[in-house]
Design a protein around this motif. Structure first.
Motif: not given
Length: 97
Positions: A49-78
């Motif tokens: 219901e919140w959208g796509w649950k994305m998982e990725g990495w910051t430049g200093n290797y922190l693993r991050v999860s967030a919801f996005a309205p559309s798939p964001r594979w291989n994209e960079v977001d602030r």
């Protein structure tokens, strides 16, 4: 070989070391709560219901999860890093690109 540490003691020492490493990693992640960082999205684990649950990495290797309205594979977001959640940061996407 002679003089080896007994298996029980090795397991105990390994357990203590793992606990210290986990605490150190958590303490490191906590320093970034409230910061805004760029995240490269690597995967998604669910669509809900919140959208796509994305998982990725910051430049200093922190693993991050967030919801996005559309798939964001291989994209960079602030992303605003909101809290530590187990072995990763929970974030909110601020803008795309």
């Amino acid at each position: 070989m002679k003089g080896q540490v007994k298996p029980e003691l090795r397991k105990k020492r390994n357990h203590i070391l793992q606990e210290e490493l986990e605490e150190s990693a958590k303490s490191y992640r906590e320093k970034f709560v409230g910061r805004k960082m760029s995240v490269l999205w690597e995967s998604t684990s669910e669509m809900g219901e919140w959208g796509w649950k994305m998982e990725g990495w910051t430049g200093n290797y922190l693993r991050v999860s967030a919801f996005a309205p559309s798939p964001r594979w291989n994209e960079v977001d602030r992303v605003s890093l909101e809290e530590v959640e187990d072995d990763r940061m929970k974030g909110v996407i601020l803008n795309r690109g």
